[in-house]
Design a protein around this motif. Structure first.
Motif, PDB file in Angstrom:
ATOM      1  N   LYS A 149      -6.674  -7.821  31.291  1.00 55.85           N
ATOM      2  CA  LYS A 149      -6.428  -7.893  32.781  1.00 55.85           C
ATOM      3  C   LYS A 149      -5.366  -8.877  33.306  1.00 55.85           C
ATOM      4  CE  LYS A 149      -9.295  -4.552  33.730  1.00 55.85           C
ATOM      5  NZ  LYS A 149      -9.077  -3.176  34.138  1.00 55.85           N
ATOM      6  N   VAL A 150      -4.330  -8.448  33.911  1.00 51.43           N
ATOM      7  CA  VAL A 150      -3.090  -9.591  33.893  1.00 51.43           C
ATOM      8  C   VAL A 150      -2.341  -9.023  35.024  1.00 51.43           C
ATOM      9  CG1 VAL A 150      -2.715  -9.917  31.504  1.00 51.43           C
ATOM     10  CG2 VAL A 150      -1.497  -8.117  32.867  1.00 51.43           C
ATOM     11  N   LYS A 151      -1.480 -10.055  35.809  1.00 53.23           N
ATOM     12  CA  LYS A 151      -0.762  -9.701  37.069  1.00 53.23           C
ATOM     13  C   LYS A 151       0.305  -8.670  36.620  1.00 53.23           C
ATOM     14  CE  LYS A 151      -2.770 -12.967  39.676  1.00 53.23           C
ATOM     15  NZ  LYS A 151      -3.507 -12.371  40.907  1.00 53.23           N
ATOM     16  N   PRO A 152       0.763  -7.799  37.660  1.00 53.37           N
ATOM     17  CA  PRO A 152       1.797  -6.811  37.521  1.00 53.37           C
ATOM     18  C   PRO A 152       2.833  -7.718  37.213  1.00 53.37           C
ATOM     19  CG  PRO A 152       0.552  -6.261  39.395  1.00 53.37           C
ATOM     20  CD  PRO A 152       0.066  -7.574  38.952  1.00 53.37           C
ATOM     21  N   GLY A 153       3.991  -7.264  36.162  1.00 59.27           N
ATOM     22  CA  GLY A 153       5.000  -7.862  35.911  1.00 59.27           C
ATOM     23  C   GLY A 153       4.975  -8.881  34.859  1.00 59.27           C
ATOM     24  N   ARG A 154       3.780  -9.129  33.986  1.00 59.56           N
ATOM     25  CA  ARG A 154       3.546 -10.005  33.038  1.00 59.56           C
ATOM     26  C   ARG A 154       4.345  -9.592  31.944  1.00 59.56           C
ATOM     27  NH1 ARG A 154      -0.946 -13.282  31.261  1.00 59.56           N
ATOM     28  NH2 ARG A 154      -0.202 -14.115  29.025  1.00 59.56           N
ATOM     29  N   LYS A 155       4.998 -10.499  31.220  1.00 58.44           N
ATOM     30  CA  LYS A 155       5.558 -10.272  30.014  1.00 58.44           C
ATOM     31  C   LYS A 155       4.342 -10.225  28.689  1.00 58.44           C
ATOM     32  CE  LYS A 155      10.082 -11.841  30.406  1.00 58.44           C
ATOM     33  NZ  LYS A 155      11.152 -12.869  29.949  1.00 58.44           N
ATOM     34  N   ILE A 156       4.434  -9.234  27.974  1.00 62.74           N
ATOM     35  CA  ILE A 156       3.422  -8.997  26.813  1.00 62.74           C
ATOM     36  C   ILE A 156       4.481  -9.533  25.487  1.00 62.74           C
ATOM     37  CG2 ILE A 156       2.065  -7.745  25.627  1.00 62.74           C
ATOM     38  CD1 ILE A 156       1.113  -8.239  28.521  1.00 62.74           C
ATOM     39  N   SER A 157       3.872 -10.390  24.841  1.00 62.98           N
ATOM     40  CA  SER A 157       4.562 -11.083  23.539  1.00 62.98           C
ATOM     41  C   SER A 157       4.115 -10.158  22.467  1.00 62.98           C
ATOM     42  CB  SER A 157       4.027 -12.304  23.418  1.00 62.98           C
ATOM     43  OG  SER A 157       4.669 -13.336  24.583  1.00 62.98           O
ATOM     44  N   LEU A 158       5.108  -9.642  21.895  1.00 63.89           N
ATOM     45  CA  LEU A 158       4.912  -8.699  20.588  1.00 63.89           C
ATOM     46  C   LEU A 158       5.216  -9.148  19.164  1.00 63.89           C
ATOM     47  CD1 LEU A 158       6.528  -5.197  22.235  1.00 63.89           C
ATOM     48  CD2 LEU A 158       3.965  -6.417  22.342  1.00 63.89           C
ATOM     49  N   THR A 159       4.477  -9.102  18.431  1.00 67.13           N
ATOM     50  CA  THR A 159       5.219  -9.300  16.974  1.00 67.13           C
ATOM     51  C   THR A 159       5.415  -8.058  16.402  1.00 67.13           C
ATOM     52  OG1 THR A 159       3.606 -11.212  16.696  1.00 67.13           O
ATOM     53  CG2 THR A 159       4.231 -10.315  14.722  1.00 67.13           C
ATOM     54  N   ILE A 160       6.575  -7.812  15.597  1.00 64.71           N
ATOM     55  CA  ILE A 160       6.853  -6.982  14.991  1.00 64.71           C
ATOM     56  C   ILE A 160       7.178  -6.620  13.478  1.00 64.71           C
ATOM     57  CG2 ILE A 160       8.128  -5.943  17.238  1.00 64.71           C
ATOM     58  CD1 ILE A 160      10.808  -6.360  15.728  1.00 64.71           C
ATOM     59  N   ASN A 161       7.155  -5.681  12.937  1.00 67.32           N
ATOM     60  CA  ASN A 161       7.070  -5.544  11.555  1.00 67.32           C
ATOM     61  C   ASN A 161       8.700  -5.562  11.057  1.00 67.32           C
ATOM     62  OD1 ASN A 161       6.369  -5.042   8.779  1.00 67.32           O
ATOM     63  ND2 ASN A 161       6.639  -3.069   8.936  1.00 67.32           N
ATOM     64  N   SER A 162       9.195  -6.504  10.241  1.00 67.24           N
ATOM     65  CA  SER A 162      10.482  -6.684   9.853  1.00 67.24           C
ATOM     66  C   SER A 162      11.212  -5.359   9.659  1.00 67.24           C
ATOM     67  CB  SER A 162      10.458  -7.879   8.885  1.00 67.24           C
ATOM     68  OG  SER A 162      10.103  -8.999   8.990  1.00 67.24           O
ATOM     69  N   ILE A 163      12.365  -5.163  10.063  1.00 69.07           N
ATOM     70  CA  ILE A 163      13.173  -4.172   9.749  1.00 69.07           C
ATOM     71  C   ILE A 163      13.607  -4.345   8.383  1.00 69.07           C
ATOM     72  CG2 ILE A 163      15.475  -2.848  10.331  1.00 69.07           C
ATOM     73  CD1 ILE A 163      14.937  -3.715  13.482  1.00 69.07           C
ATOM     74  N   VAL A 164      14.016  -5.514   7.891  1.00 68.14           N
ATOM     75  CA  VAL A 164      14.755  -5.881   6.649  1.00 68.14           C
ATOM     76  C   VAL A 164      13.794  -6.944   5.912  1.00 68.14           C
ATOM     77  CG1 VAL A 164      16.685  -6.600   5.086  1.00 68.14           C
ATOM     78  CG2 VAL A 164      16.850  -5.482   7.388  1.00 68.14           C
ATOM     79  N   PRO A 165      12.492  -6.420   5.136  1.00 73.01           N
ATOM     80  CA  PRO A 165      11.828  -7.409   4.425  1.00 73.01           C
ATOM     81  C   PRO A 165      12.459  -8.296   3.630  1.00 73.01           C
ATOM     82  CG  PRO A 165      11.702  -5.448   3.435  1.00 73.01           C
ATOM     83  CD  PRO A 165      12.636  -5.308   4.644  1.00 73.01           C
ATOM     84  N   LYS A 166      11.913  -9.590   3.624  1.00 73.91           N
ATOM     85  CA  LYS A 166      12.537 -10.567   2.651  1.00 73.91           C
ATOM     86  C   LYS A 166      12.205 -10.382   1.086  1.00 73.91           C
ATOM     87  CE  LYS A 166      10.147 -14.094   4.262  1.00 73.91           C
ATOM     88  NZ  LYS A 166       9.387 -15.412   4.249  1.00 73.91           N
TER      89      LYS A 166
END
Length: 264
Positions: free
Chosen positions: A97-114
């Motif tokens: 439960k969070v306040k409206p407008g809160r930023k959600i931090s995302l970790t994504i799968n790399s588009i170009v793997p190392k």
């Protein structure tokens, strides 16, 4: 001519009236400030964070917007089994439960793997080889046992069924199979009890006992790769009987997100 004195009651009334006006002014001021802060912070209003894992950035932005939230990408990792650019994890987690407008931090799968260099695992122990692969971001695959003087001594390293030379460039997440030695006098191990272990931990334990994961079956509670990482073993074949078995034997795992099912 003598001065006319004002009645005492009139003077007292003036003081009381000014005190009441002062109190009223303070009350109005406090009320206005409270209303302003309530509007500013949207006091008392909360929204539930939706699940954005496995979604593309575009879809995650739309999902967040529909809930009155925003997103920000803070990190990337490489997951071989996930689509490139898909959301791997989020903070706060879904259901929070969070306040409206809160930023959600995302970790994504790399588009170009190392890319990383294939290490030289020849003539090192299985334990050392596994640690070296992990440090490079590579994944230990199948253990293929052949007769040799030393058990769990790495004889060959393979990628996609072919020997691979040290120094060869590979994408992180690539699966490396090992051909390892097996001395007939030291060829037995035990099947561990894997019930309740999460997916990757269960795989680690299987491999640490010189066994192979021959099959993975997820029940209907597991819908995404992120779900699979949190799924736990509720059944295994063969079971942990306490009797010795030959190294390299395959173990099939059955996993679920249902904790009650895994506990039985």
């Amino acid at each position: 001519m003598a001065k006319v004195k004002k009645p005492a009651a009139a003077g007292a009334g003036w003081i009381v009236r000014n005190l009441l006006l002062g109190v009223l002014f303070v009350a109005v001021l406090v009320g206005a400030a409270s209303i302003f802060l309530s509007i500013r912070t949207r006091h008392g209003k909360e929204v539930t964070v939706p699940d954005m894992t496995s979604q593309s950035i575009k879809d995650a932005a739309l999902t967040a917007s529909a809930a009155g939230l925003r997103i920000q990408v803070i990190d990337s990792v490489y997951m071989k089994r996930m689509p490139r650019g898909a959301v791997v994890s989020q903070l706060p987690k879904s259901g929070s439960k969070v306040k409206p407008g809160r930023k959600i931090s995302l970790t994504i799968n790399s588009i170009v793997p190392k890319k990383v260099s294939m290490p030289n695992l020849i003539h090192v122990s299985l334990r050392q080889a596994k640690a070296e692969l992990s440090s490079k971001g590579l994944v230990l695959g199948r253990l293929n046992y052949v007769s040799d003087i030393a058990t769990n001594n790495v004889l060959r390293q393979q990628f996609r069924g072919r020997d691979i030379e040290p120094g060869k460039q590979l994408y992180t997440g690539s699966v490396i199979d090992l051909v390892v030695g097996l001395n007939g006098t030291d060829a037995m191990t035990y099947v561990p009890n894997l019930h309740g272990l999460k997916y990757l931990r269960a795989v680690d334990v299987v491999q640490d006992n010189s066994l192979n994961v021959s099959g993975l079956f997820f029940d209907k509670t597991v819908r995404t790769y992120s779900d699979s990482l949190n799924a736990v073993v509720y059944s295994q074949r063969p079971a942990a009987t306490g009797y010795p078995t030959v190294m390299g034997t395959g173990v099939t795992l059955y996993l679920s997100l249902d904790a009650d099912r895994a506990a039985n």
